[in-house]
Write a protein that holds these residues in place. Structure first.
Motif, short mmCIF file in Angstrom:
data_model
loop_
_atom_site.label_atom_id
_atom_site.label_comp_id
_atom_site.label_asym_id
_atom_site.label_seq_id
_atom_site.Cartn_x
_atom_site.Cartn_y
_atom_site.Cartn_z
N UNK A 1 -28.55 -20.22 38.37
CA UNK A 1 -28.67 -20.08 36.92
C UNK A 1 -28.41 -18.63 36.53
N UNK A 2 -27.27 -18.38 35.88
CA UNK A 2 -26.91 -17.03 35.46
C UNK A 2 -26.58 -17.03 33.97
N UNK A 3 -27.57 -17.25 33.11
CA UNK A 3 -27.28 -17.41 31.69
C UNK A 3 -26.76 -16.15 31.02
N UNK A 4 -26.99 -14.98 31.64
CA UNK A 4 -26.59 -13.72 31.01
C UNK A 4 -25.14 -13.35 31.31
N UNK A 5 -24.51 -14.09 32.23
CA UNK A 5 -23.10 -13.80 32.55
C UNK A 5 -22.21 -14.75 31.76
N UNK A 6 -21.36 -14.21 30.91
CA UNK A 6 -20.53 -15.07 30.08
C UNK A 6 -19.37 -15.66 30.88
N UNK B 1 -21.69 -5.50 24.63
CA UNK B 1 -21.66 -6.36 25.82
C UNK B 1 -23.03 -6.42 26.48
N UNK B 2 -23.63 -5.26 26.73
CA UNK B 2 -24.93 -5.24 27.41
C UNK B 2 -26.02 -5.82 26.50
N UNK B 3 -25.89 -5.60 25.19
CA UNK B 3 -26.87 -6.17 24.26
C UNK B 3 -26.87 -7.70 24.36
N UNK B 4 -25.69 -8.30 24.41
CA UNK B 4 -25.59 -9.76 24.55
C UNK B 4 -26.18 -10.21 25.88
N UNK B 5 -25.84 -9.50 26.96
CA UNK B 5 -26.35 -9.89 28.28
C UNK B 5 -27.86 -9.78 28.35
N UNK B 6 -28.41 -8.73 27.75
CA UNK B 6 -29.87 -8.57 27.75
C UNK B 6 -30.54 -9.71 26.99
N UNK B 7 -29.98 -10.03 25.82
CA UNK B 7 -30.58 -11.10 25.01
C UNK B 7 -30.52 -12.43 25.74
N UNK B 8 -29.38 -12.72 26.38
CA UNK B 8 -29.25 -13.97 27.13
C UNK B 8 -30.20 -14.00 28.33
N UNK B 9 -30.55 -12.82 28.84
CA UNK B 9 -31.49 -12.75 29.96
C UNK B 9 -32.94 -12.83 29.51
N UNK B 10 -33.16 -12.90 28.20
CA UNK B 10 -34.52 -13.07 27.71
C UNK B 10 -35.19 -11.82 27.20
N UNK B 11 -34.43 -10.73 27.04
CA UNK B 11 -34.98 -9.47 26.55
C UNK B 11 -34.95 -9.47 25.01
N UNK B 12 -36.00 -8.96 24.39
CA UNK B 12 -36.04 -8.79 22.94
C UNK B 12 -35.28 -7.50 22.62
N UNK B 13 -34.06 -7.63 22.10
CA UNK B 13 -33.23 -6.45 21.80
C UNK B 13 -33.55 -5.99 20.37
N UNK B 14 -34.22 -4.84 20.27
CA UNK B 14 -34.71 -4.35 18.98
C UNK B 14 -33.60 -3.78 18.10
N UNK B 15 -32.52 -3.34 18.72
CA UNK B 15 -31.43 -2.78 17.93
C UNK B 15 -30.40 -2.10 18.81
#
Length: 466
Positions: A53-58, A165-179
């Motif tokens: 399961x690699x949801x953060x890799x597009x 790119x990293x913001x999308x990957x972080x969000x897909x990995x379950x991180x709350x991206x504040x900005x």
């Protein structure tokens, strides 16, 4: 596999792997020396442990990783792969000294391809040493290779295409991206529309990332950047402010955000220490630091040494693959595996693709061009050189007292004298000298042998064997 005259390739990222595959396709054996346990480099290596399961890799990234592995696997019988092995520097004539698990050995080459990549440009600011403040590439390495979330609530600051790119990957990995805070203004990006159309798929990919961020209510601010990281023993909050065109922060409009991690990405520097140690000629680039002087075949000023990928300038993974192929084609011609005419035909198509990428990349380089406002971020007591704890105040004083080049700055402040050999502080020091009006003949922190620190006892124990 043994061969009396191997092509040695340092680095198994996109450029090194592509070079090995192209050499194999033309019937030439190679040895690839790599610090990690897998091919692909930071961008295409993927997880270092199995996971379904690699949801953060597009999907685009997965396709690119698969393509590189397929290209490599098809020629694997021509390739010897030395994993978790580090190059310490030259060892006599046409040899490199290697370290694998504290055991030294040397390897001889007929031709050498350096695919050593790049390292991140450190930007000092108050609080940048707090646990939780990370460089953007390191953040990506944690989620892509380590499958580790770098933080729970994060923000990203810096410039360039890696931010969304990293913001999308972080969000897909379950991180709350504040900005996400991009230092350059949007109108500067809009002016580069024609250059970006040289790679329409990449441009569309960037637009889809921005749409993803908007869909998930992740704010993206142009013309904003870091001012300070705050916390006691670890990061607790960050201060950001709007930047003007010179990236000077307007502190009247500073806002504070609670975060437990920050990704900081103000660019990369070519990793050229081994090429310098070998004696290849270099020149300074405002974007990439010191880069080797190369001909159209990626050959350096040294007769048998080629330099490919981000080690000679930051063009990205696709360009790195093309450069690796070009070097391999030239080596095949020199070894009479193909004729000069065949080499020109094979390389011609690759060169045309490479030129399109260069035009695309130039647009981003102009948009993300580093501005002198970054130099004003650190306070007098902010550490710039982590190894020697040299501060901005010490650098200021040295320049005021007459230091005009890196060597004199190093002698006055000890910057660049630590274990990292200046990878952290040199970029800031060079920018400071340039901003003070010293442009020509300022020199650089010269790399030292061995490139990685090792105990003296290791050399004593293995001296006779070498």
């Amino acid at each position: 596999m043994t061969t009396p005259h191997p092509v040695v390739i340092v680095g198994a990222g996109p450029s090194g792997t592509a070079a090995a595959a192209q050499l194999g396709k033309l019937g030439i054996n190679s040895v690839v020396v790599e610090e990690a346990s897998k091919i692909g480099g930071v961008i295409y290596r993927g997880p270092l442990r199995d996971s379904d399961d690699l949801p953060h890799l597009d999907d685009n990234l997965k396709r690119a990783m698969d393509a590189l592995r397929t290209r490599y696997s098809a020629q694997q019988h021509h390739i010897e792969f030395l994993t978790q092995t580090r190059v310490l520097g030259p060892e006599g004539q046409n040899k490199l000294l290697l370290n694998k698990e504290n055991t030294l050995s040397s390897i001889e080459y007929q031709e050498l391809i350096l695919a050593t990549g790049c390292h991140e440009r450190s930007v000092p600011f108050p609080g940048w040493q707090l646990p939780g403040v990370m460089l953007l590439g390191g953040v990506q390495l944690q989620i892509k290779s380590g499958l580790v979330k770098p933080g729970t609530r994060m923000a990203l600051v810096g410039t360039g295409p890696l931010l969304p790119l990293v913001a999308c990957q972080l969000h897909k990995a379950g991180v709350d991206v504040a900005g996400v805070y991009e230092a350059s203004q949007f109108n500067k990006l809009a002016k580069e529309a024609i250059a970006l159309l040289n790679k329409p798929k990449l441009t569309l990919s960037g637009l889809s990332m921005m749409a993803y961020l908007k869909k998930h209510d992740i704010p993206f601010y142009y013309g904003w950047g870091i001012v300070q990281a705050q916390g006691n023993e670890t990061l607790q909050r960050m201060a950001v402010a709007p930047y003007n065109e010179c990236w000077q922060a307007n502190l009247k409009h500073t806002k504070t955000i609670d975060v437990d991690a920050i990704g900081v990405g103000y660019g990369f520097v070519s990793r050229s220490q081994l090429a310098m140690l070998l004696g290849a000629k270099h020149q300074y680039s405002q974007v990439c630091g010191y880069v080797p002087t190369l001909d159209q075949w990626q050959k350096s000023s040294l007769e048998n040494t080629y330099i490919v990928g981000d080690a000679n300038g930051l063009l990205g993974a696709d360009a790195a693959i093309f450069e690796g192929q070009i070097a391999a084609i030239h080596i095949a011609q020199k070894r009479n595996k193909i004729s000069p005419k065949e080499a020109e035909q094979l390389a011609g198509k690759v060169h045309r693709k490479l030129e399109r990428i260069k035009r695309f990349r130039c647009g981003f380089d102009r948009f993300s061009a580093r501005q002198f406002g970054l130099l004003e971020l650190p306070k007098e007591d902010t550490v710039v050189c982590r190894c020697e704890q040299a501060t901005r105040g010490q650098i200021d004083q040295a320049i005021e007292q007459g230091a005009k080049d890196i060597t004199s700055l190093k002698m006055r402040t000890r910057i660049g004298m630590g274990d990292c050999q200046g990878k952290t502080c040199t970029s800031y020091a060079i920018d400071r000298l340039h901003h003070a009006g010293f442009i020509d003949n300022i020199g650089t922190v010269k790399p030292r042998f061995p490139l990685d620190p090792i105990p003296f006892t290791l050399l004593e124990d293995t001296h006779e064997a070498l």
